[in-house]
Design an enzyme around this catalytic site. Structure first.
Site, PDB file in Angstrom:
ATOM      1  N   TYR A   1       0.881  -1.352   0.061  1.00 59.22           N
ATOM      2  CA  TYR A   1      -0.214  -0.059  -0.118  1.00 59.22           C
ATOM      3  C   TYR A   1       0.868   1.280  -0.075  1.00 59.22           C
ATOM      4  CZ  TYR A   1      -4.408  -2.828   0.582  1.00 59.22           C
ATOM      5  OH  TYR A   1      -5.360  -3.754   0.557  1.00 59.22           O
TER       6      TYR A   1
ATOM      7  N   GLU B   1      -7.697  -7.644   5.340  1.00 58.26           N
ATOM      8  CA  GLU B   1      -7.023  -8.731   4.785  1.00 58.26           C
ATOM      9  C   GLU B   1      -6.153  -9.398   6.061  1.00 58.26           C
ATOM     10  OE1 GLU B   1      -4.904  -5.995   2.282  1.00 58.26           O
ATOM     11  OE2 GLU B   1      -6.756  -5.745   0.880  1.00 58.26           O
TER      12      GLU B   1
END
Length: 400
Positions: free
Chosen positions: A98, A140
């Site tokens: 990310y 996640e």
């Protein structure tokens, strides 16, 4: 929740960013792949990159999330986040990636919008990004924890036990862990990622629904459509070993006793076959409406099994449409599916899987019949581009 200052800035700049979001996405992927070519080679779907679908999906998800934050600040779009998170988890996406995405995405925003990206605008969109990213990371990491894989590595070697030719272009693979251990638990409607090493060395990944209920093995079914799927058809045989992820997917059969409608078209029958198998295996007495559409009987994968599973259920009916039937076939079951011709009882939960036009039409028909948007669930592989804009009478929390 978005800060008030950032919410005002996002509200003011969303039209301009939204108008340029696909251009931003294109610039983002160009920058990302230039810096990290291994991601293009081994992670991202080449086909979806080539046709622009992945860019549209990225653009749409960011714009939808930002719009939701300013239009409905009290409702987080958890359904959308869960869908993305399950797809990410099936690929093994981790927290550090990310940061990589953030670097190249914001460079792309500045590249496209130039001086319009003031310090205030950049800070507001940075807040949006990290609200979305941190929500996805949290989901996640919980998914990884289920499989004892905090690093996101749920991949294992599976040996092909058998392959079955369902139709001329559809093959089912039966696989089990190569180490002899049992496969991780799964639910009807979930999928696994399969990694294939292509002739040029790339390790491309695709998701395939689990198409049957097994305890000591996984069963997934592949139509020869696309580079990876054709590779599996042509090169993978009994005894070969594949790298396969743990099962993921948030569109799973509920455990209730209310009526359920399973509607599929083409290869979309795969998760529905698993759901029907589970209902039959548990002796479910709930009302089941099983619907399938196909080009014709020769392209209808699991045709015999579909009839057998429905016959095992005491309160189930089957409805099949063929565009090009062979031999005697009812006229009202020829052509495209029209769910409005079926008696769909109140409190029905519906599951859809198939080509995007089919799912658009089926969802619209179910809404006309009074099925709540919250009770219509769908599975789509590849970028999620199909859902129409929210209507004024539809609660954002009800979006599938």
């Amino acid at each position: 929740m978005l800060s008030q200052k950032s919410a005002d800035t996002i509200r003011a700049t969303l039209p301009a960013v939204g108008a340029a979001i696909e251009e931003i996405a294109a610039a983002f992927y160009a920058r990302l792949f230039a810096a990290h070519p291994e991601l293009e080679r081994d992670l991202f779907n080449r086909g979806n990159q080539a046709n622009g679908a992945q860019r549209q999906a990225l653009a749409g998800s960011i714009a939808a999330f930002a719009g939701a934050l300013v239009s409905h600040p009290e409702v987080r779009p958890d359904t959308m986040l869960a869908r993305i998170a399950h797809k990410h988890a099936s690929l093994g996406i981790t927290r550090d990636q990310y940061e990589i995405v953030h670097t190249h995405l914001f460079a792309a925003i500045v590249e496209v919008l130039g001086d319009a990206v003031t310090e205030e605008v950049a800070a507001a969109w940075d807040e949006v990004y990290w609200l979305m990213a941190n929500a996805l990371i949290a989901i996640e990491e919980r998914l990884y924890a289920r499989f004892g894989a905090p690093d996101g590595d749920t991949w294992r070697d599976y040996q092909v036990l058998a392959r079955f030719q369902e139709t001329a272009d559809v093959v089912t693979f039966l696989v089990r862990p190569a180490d002899g251990a049992p496969p991780p638990p799964s639910r009807p409607g979930q999928y696994v990622s399969v990694q294939a090493q292509l002739p040029d060395g790339a390790r491309q990944i695709r998701q395939y629904s689990l198409s049957g209920t097994r305890t000591a093995a996984f069963q997934f079914t592949v139509r020869a459509d696309g580079t990876v799927s054709r590779h599996l058809h042509q090169h993978v045989h009994d005894g070969d070993v594949l790298r396969i992820s743990a099962p993921f997917g948030d569109v799973t059969l509920d455990d209730g006793d209310t009526p359920v409608l399973l509607a599929s078209a083409g290869i979309g029958c795969t998760p529905m076959n698993a759901m029907l198998g589970q209902l039959a295996a548990t002796g479910a007495r709930r009302q089941v409406i099983a619907v399938h559409a196909d080009r014709g009987p020769r392209t209808h994968a699991f045709r015999t099994e579909f009839d057998q599973l429905v016959a095992k259920l005491p309160n189930a009916t089957a409805h099949v449409w063929y565009e090009h039937p062979e031999g005697p076939w009812p006229a009202d079951r020829t052509g495209l599916v029209d769910l409005r011709t079926l008696p769909v009882p109140p409190r029905t939960t519906a599951y859809l899987c198939g080509p995007l036009p089919f799912m658009r039409a089926a969802r619209s028909q179910l809404l006309e019949l009074g099925v709540r948007a919250a009770d219509i669930h769908y599975e789509v592989f590849g970028p999620d581009l199909w859902l129409p804009p929210r209507t004024s009478d539809e609660d954002p929390a009800d979006r599938p």
